[in-house]
Design a protein around this motif. Structure first.
Motif, PDB file in Angstrom:
ATOM      1  N   THR A   1       0.869  -1.330   0.054  1.00  0.00           N
ATOM      2  CA  THR A   1       0.083   0.050  -0.006  1.00  0.00           C
ATOM      3  C   THR A   1       0.875   1.246  -0.075  1.00  0.00           C
ATOM      4  O   THR A   1       0.238   2.220  -0.258  1.00  0.00           O
ATOM      5  N   LEU A   2       2.105   1.125   0.149  1.00  0.00           N
ATOM      6  CA  LEU A   2       3.081   2.165   0.320  1.00  0.00           C
ATOM      7  C   LEU A   2       3.359   2.724  -1.024  1.00  0.00           C
ATOM      8  O   LEU A   2       3.202   2.012  -2.208  1.00  0.00           O
ATOM      9  N   PRO A   3       3.836   4.082  -1.038  1.00  0.00           N
ATOM     10  CA  PRO A   3       4.129   4.568  -2.606  1.00  0.00           C
ATOM     11  C   PRO A   3       5.478   3.733  -3.146  1.00  0.00           C
ATOM     12  O   PRO A   3       6.207   3.313  -2.412  1.00  0.00           O
ATOM     13  N   ARG A   4       5.464   3.583  -4.465  1.00  0.00           N
ATOM     14  CA  ARG A   4       6.531   2.586  -4.845  1.00  0.00           C
ATOM     15  C   ARG A   4       7.994   3.028  -4.673  1.00  0.00           C
ATOM     16  O   ARG A   4       8.833   2.327  -4.308  1.00  0.00           O
ATOM     17  N   ALA A   5       7.875   4.445  -4.667  1.00  0.00           N
ATOM     18  CA  ALA A   5       9.567   5.196  -4.012  1.00  0.00           C
ATOM     19  C   ALA A   5       9.822   4.817  -2.605  1.00  0.00           C
ATOM     20  O   ALA A   5      11.068   4.441  -2.166  1.00  0.00           O
ATOM     21  N   SER A   6       8.727   4.582  -1.901  1.00  0.00           N
ATOM     22  CA  SER A   6       8.868   4.077  -0.525  1.00  0.00           C
ATOM     23  C   SER A   6       9.575   2.688  -0.279  1.00  0.00           C
ATOM     24  O   SER A   6      10.372   2.291   0.426  1.00  0.00           O
ATOM     25  N   ARG A   7       8.858   1.917  -0.997  1.00  0.00           N
ATOM     26  CA  ARG A   7       8.927   0.663  -0.831  1.00  0.00           C
ATOM     27  C   ARG A   7      10.250   0.007  -1.466  1.00  0.00           C
ATOM     28  O   ARG A   7      11.102  -0.566  -1.184  1.00  0.00           O
ATOM     29  N   ALA A   8      10.669   0.938  -2.397  1.00  0.00           N
ATOM     30  CA  ALA A   8      12.053   0.722  -3.308  1.00  0.00           C
ATOM     31  C   ALA A   8      13.325   1.249  -2.220  1.00  0.00           C
ATOM     32  O   ALA A   8      14.294   0.523  -2.081  1.00  0.00           O
ATOM     33  N   LEU A   9      13.029   2.351  -1.576  1.00  0.00           N
ATOM     34  CA  LEU A   9      13.944   2.796  -0.494  1.00  0.00           C
ATOM     35  C   LEU A   9      14.150   1.792   0.571  1.00  0.00           C
ATOM     36  O   LEU A   9      15.017   1.333   1.211  1.00  0.00           O
ATOM     37  N   PHE A  10      12.727   1.184   1.031  1.00  0.00           N
ATOM     38  CA  PHE A  10      12.827   0.087   2.014  1.00  0.00           C
ATOM     39  C   PHE A  10      13.706  -1.165   1.479  1.00  0.00           C
ATOM     40  O   PHE A  10      14.744  -1.589   2.326  1.00  0.00           O
TER      41      PHE A  10
END
Length: 603
Positions: free
Chosen positions: A46-55
C-alpha cells in the motif's frame, strides 16, 4: 552489423524480487507470521513505490543506520520524501539516538575533525573533561591526526548518545534507522531456511550467474512447520554468537550459559530433524570450545547429550583428560565394535592402540587383517617450478602426449557421481527442498539421506551394469551444465576430461567409488587423490596423491587409499621433493631417472 544491446533492466528489479518473495511467503507460510510479519506482508504494497524501493535498498545494504545523503537513487528521487511513509509505518526511525560507535560508522575523517574541534570549543565539555583528569583530544594535532587516532580520542571523551542534529548542529544531512531489519531477517530465514543466503539470490539467478535445479515444491515444502521453530533457530544462532564473541575471561561462563540454553531447546528441536541437527552442531562447538579452555567437565557435559557424529569419540578423549582411563577404553571398544562411520572406526582403533599399548589386542576382528597397501614413488621436481603448487608441478612432470594428467582432487569422481545420480539427489522428498535457490537437498548430512532415496540410487547405479551410464552422464553434462550441485564442480570439468574419464575408468570402479560415496555422502566427498593419469590407447588410468616435503597423509585420504588398494584400483602416493644443486648434478635427464619407486607403504 551494429551490436544489438539488450533493453535496460527494470530499475526497480530489486523491488520486484522482494515483492515476489513476500508473495511466496504469504502463500506458503502465512501461519508462521507473527503480528509484525503479518502487518508488513499485508501493508507493504500500500506504500508509494518510491518508499517501497527505499525500504528494499536499505534492506540490501549494511546498516541499520543510514545518512539520507547516501540514499541517493535516481529511480527513487528524494530520499526524505520516500522515507516519510516508512517512518509513519514504524519501519524507519527518522530521528534515532546514536551512540558514538554508531556515529563513527557514518562520518568521514573531516567530519571527525570538525566534531573534535567543536567539542574542544564547548565550555561544558571542556570542564567535564578537565574534572575527569584527562583530555585526549588536546594531545592530538587535529590537522594531521589519522582517522583511527581521532576515533580513539573521541571514543574516550565524547558525550552521551544523542541525535544527529545534536552531534552536528550545522549539518544539512539527517540519519534514519532501518528498524525493520530484524523483522526482515526473520522473513529471510523463513524463505531460505538459513541466514547464509540473502535476497541477492534473486538477482544472481535472474542474471544467470547461478542456476538452480527446479524442484517441485508443495505447501509442505518449507523449512519451518511452526512459529516456534523459527524462534528456536534464532535462539541457536544467538547462543552460538554469544559464546563465540565472549571475552576470554568470560568464556567459561558463556559456555555454561550456552549449554543451559541448549538444554532448554532440546525437547522442541527433536521434533524437527534438520533443526535438531543444527542444535547438535552448536552443542558440539560448545564442547570443542570447552576443551580448548581446558575445562574437561564442561566439555563432557556438552558431548554427553550431543548427537553430532564426532561427539562420541570426543567423549573418549575427554574421559582421558579426566583421568578415567578405564571408562575411555571401554567407550573406545564400544565404538570400535559398532562405529557410526569409517572416521570414527579409524580414530577408535588408534586410541585403543594407545590406551592398551598392544594394538593387535585392542583392534576389533575386522581390522586385524593386514591393511591393503598402495604403491609409493618419489619424484624430484625441477627447481624452476618452485613457484607452482606441488600438485601442479607434479602434474607437469608426469604428463606426456600419450598419458595426459589432470588435477582433479575431489572433483572428478564426485562429479561423475553427481551427474549419474542427479535424479536421486534432487528428488522432491519432504524436508529436502524449501525454496527455489537450493544448491542441494537440506538433508544431505542426515543419517537416513541414502535410505530415503534407496530405490532412486539403485536405479541410477544400475546403469553401470547395462552400459547406459555413459550416455546418461554425457547428456546430463550438456543439459545441466552450470546448475548448482553439491557434488559437481563445473569449473573443474570439461568435455575433454569427461570423455577421457568415461573412456578409461571402468564401470566396475565407478560403482565401487559411488558405493563408498553413498555410505557417507557428505564426509566422503573429500580425501580423493589429487591427480589422475590416463592412457587413452590402453583405456586405463592411475590415481595419484601428491605429497610435498613435510606433508603427511590425512585420515580421510588414508581411508580412500586403503579402499582403492583393497579393490585393486591403480592408486599411487607420490612423495615430491624439489631439485637442489646436488640432485641436479646426479639426476638423469629422463623422467624415469627422476622418479624412483620405493616400494609399498601402509596407508
Amino acid at each position: 552489423m551494429p551490436r544489438v544491446l539488450p533493453d535496460p533492466p527494470d530499475p526497480f528489479y530489486y523491488l520486484a524480487n522482494f515483492e515476489r518473495a513476500l508473495g511466496w511467503l504469504d502463500a506458503r507460510c502465512a501461519d508462521l507470521f507473527d503480528a509484525a510479519g503479518q502487518r508488513l506482508v499485508q501493508g507493504f504494497g500500500t506504500l508509494p513505490r518510491a518508499s517501497r524501493a527505499l525500504f528494499v535498498r536499505m534492506l540490501m545494504r549494511k546498516g541499520p543506520q543510514f545518512r539520507a545523503s547516501k540514499l541517493d537513487y535516481a529511480e527513487i528521487g528524494c530520499p526524505r520524501a520516500a522515507a516519510a511513509p516508512l517512518i509513519e509505518a514504524g519501519w524507519l526511525d527518522g530521528a534515532p539516538v546514536l551512540e558514538f560507535d554508531a556515529l563513527a560508522a557514518l562520518v568521514t575523517r573531516a567530519e571527525l575533525q570538525a566534531l573534535a574541534a567543536r567539542l574542544m570549543a564547548d565550555a561544558d565539555f571542556e570542564t567535564a573533561n578537565h574534572a575527569a583528569g584527562f583530555d585526549p583530544l588536546r594531545a592530538l594535532n587535529l590537522r594531521t591526526a589519522t582517522r583511527a587516532a581521532l576515533l580513539n580520542a573521541l571514543d574516550a571523551t565524547a558525550p552521551s548518545a544523542r541525535g544527529w542534529d545534536a552531534w552536528f548542529p550545522a549539518s544539512p544531512d539527517t540519519v534514519v534507522d532501518f528498524t525493520a531489519a530484524p523483522l526482515c531477517e526473520r522473513l529471510r530465514l523463513m524463505f531460505f531456511g538459513n541466514l547464509r543466503q540473502d535476497w541477492s539470490e534473486f538477482v544472481l539467478a535472474d542474471l544467470g550467474v547461478y542456476r538452480y535445479e527446479p524442484v517441485p515444491l508443495d505447501g509442505a515444502s518449507r523449512a519451518f512447520q511452526q512459529r516456534a521453530d523459527i524462534d528456536a533457530y534464532l535462539a541457536l544462532r544467538d547462543c552460538r554468537e554469544a559464546f563465540d564473541l565472549a571475552p576470554e575471561d568470560q568464556r567459561a561462563d558463556a559456555l555454561a550459559a550456552a549449554l543451559d540454553t541448549l538444554d532448554a531447546l532440546a525437547a522442541h528441536t527433536r521434533a524437527n530433524a534438520w533443526l535438531h541437527a543444527r542444535h547438535d552442531r552448536v552443542r558440539h562447538a560448545v564442547g570443542q570450545a570447552a576443551e580448548r579452555l581446558g575445562d574437561a567437565v564442561l566439555a563432557m557435559r556438552a558431548y554427553r547429550e550431543c548427537g553430532h557424529p564426532e561427539s562420541r569419540y570426543r567423549r573418549v578423549r575427554v574421559l582421558e583428560q579426566l583421568g578415567r582411563r578405564d571408562d575411555a577404553c571401554a567407550l573406545a571398544q564400544a565404538i570400535a565394535a559398532a562405529p557410526a562411520n569409517e572416521e570414527e572406526a579409524q580414530r577408535a582403533a588408534r586410541t585403543l592402540g594407545r590406551l592398551t599399548r598392544k594394538r593387535a589386542q585392542a583392534q576389533p576382528a575386522q581390522t586385524a587383517q593386514p591393511t591393503p597397501t598402495h604403491r609409493q614413488i618419489e619424484l624430484t621436481l625441477p627447481a624452476a617450478h618452485t613457484h607452482l603448487r606441488v600438485e601442479e608441478a607434479a602434474r607437469r612432470a608426469l604428463a606426456s602426449a600419450d598419458a595426459p594428467v589432470f588435477y582433479v582432487e575431489n572433483t572428478l569422481i564426485t562429479g561423475l557421481f553427481g551427474l549419474l545420480c542427479w535424479p536421486a539427489l534432487f528428488a522432491p522428498l519432504p524436508g529436502a527442498f524449501f525454496h527455489p535457490f537450493q544448491r542441494g537437498p537440506a538433508d544431505l548430512h542426515a543419517a537416513d539421506f541414502v535410505t530415503r532415496r534407496g530405490a532412486l540410487f539403485d536405479a541410477c547405479l544400475a546403469e553401470l551394469e547395462t552400459g547406459r551410464y555413459r550416455a546418461t552422464i554425457e547428456q546430463r553434462f550438456a543439459d545441466k551444465y552450470g546448475t548448482q550441485s553439491p557434488f559437481v564442480a563445473w569449473a573443474a570439468l570439461d568435455e575433454a576430461l569427461l570423455t577421457l574419464a568415461l573412456d578409461c575408468l571402468p564401470a566396475a570402479h565407478l560403482r565401487l567409488w559411488f558405493e563408498r560415496l553413498l555410505r557417507e555422502p557428505a564426509a566422503n566427498r573429500s580425501g580423493l587423490p589429487d591427480l589422475v593419469r590416463f592412457w587413452p590407447r590402453e583405456r586405463r588410468y592411475e590415481l595419484i596423491e601428491v605429497k610435498g616435503p613435510g606433508d603427511r597423509l590425512q585420515d580421510n585420504q588414508r581411508r580412500w587409499l586403503a579402499y582403492c588398494a583393497a579393490h585393486d584400483m591403480p592408486v599411487t602416493v607420490l612423495q615430491a621433493r624439489w631439485e637442489t644443486h646436488e640432485t641436479h648434478e646426479t639426476a638423469g635427464t629422463t623422467e624415469a631417472a627422476e622418479t624412483t619407486e620405493t616400494g609399498t607403504a601402509t596407508p
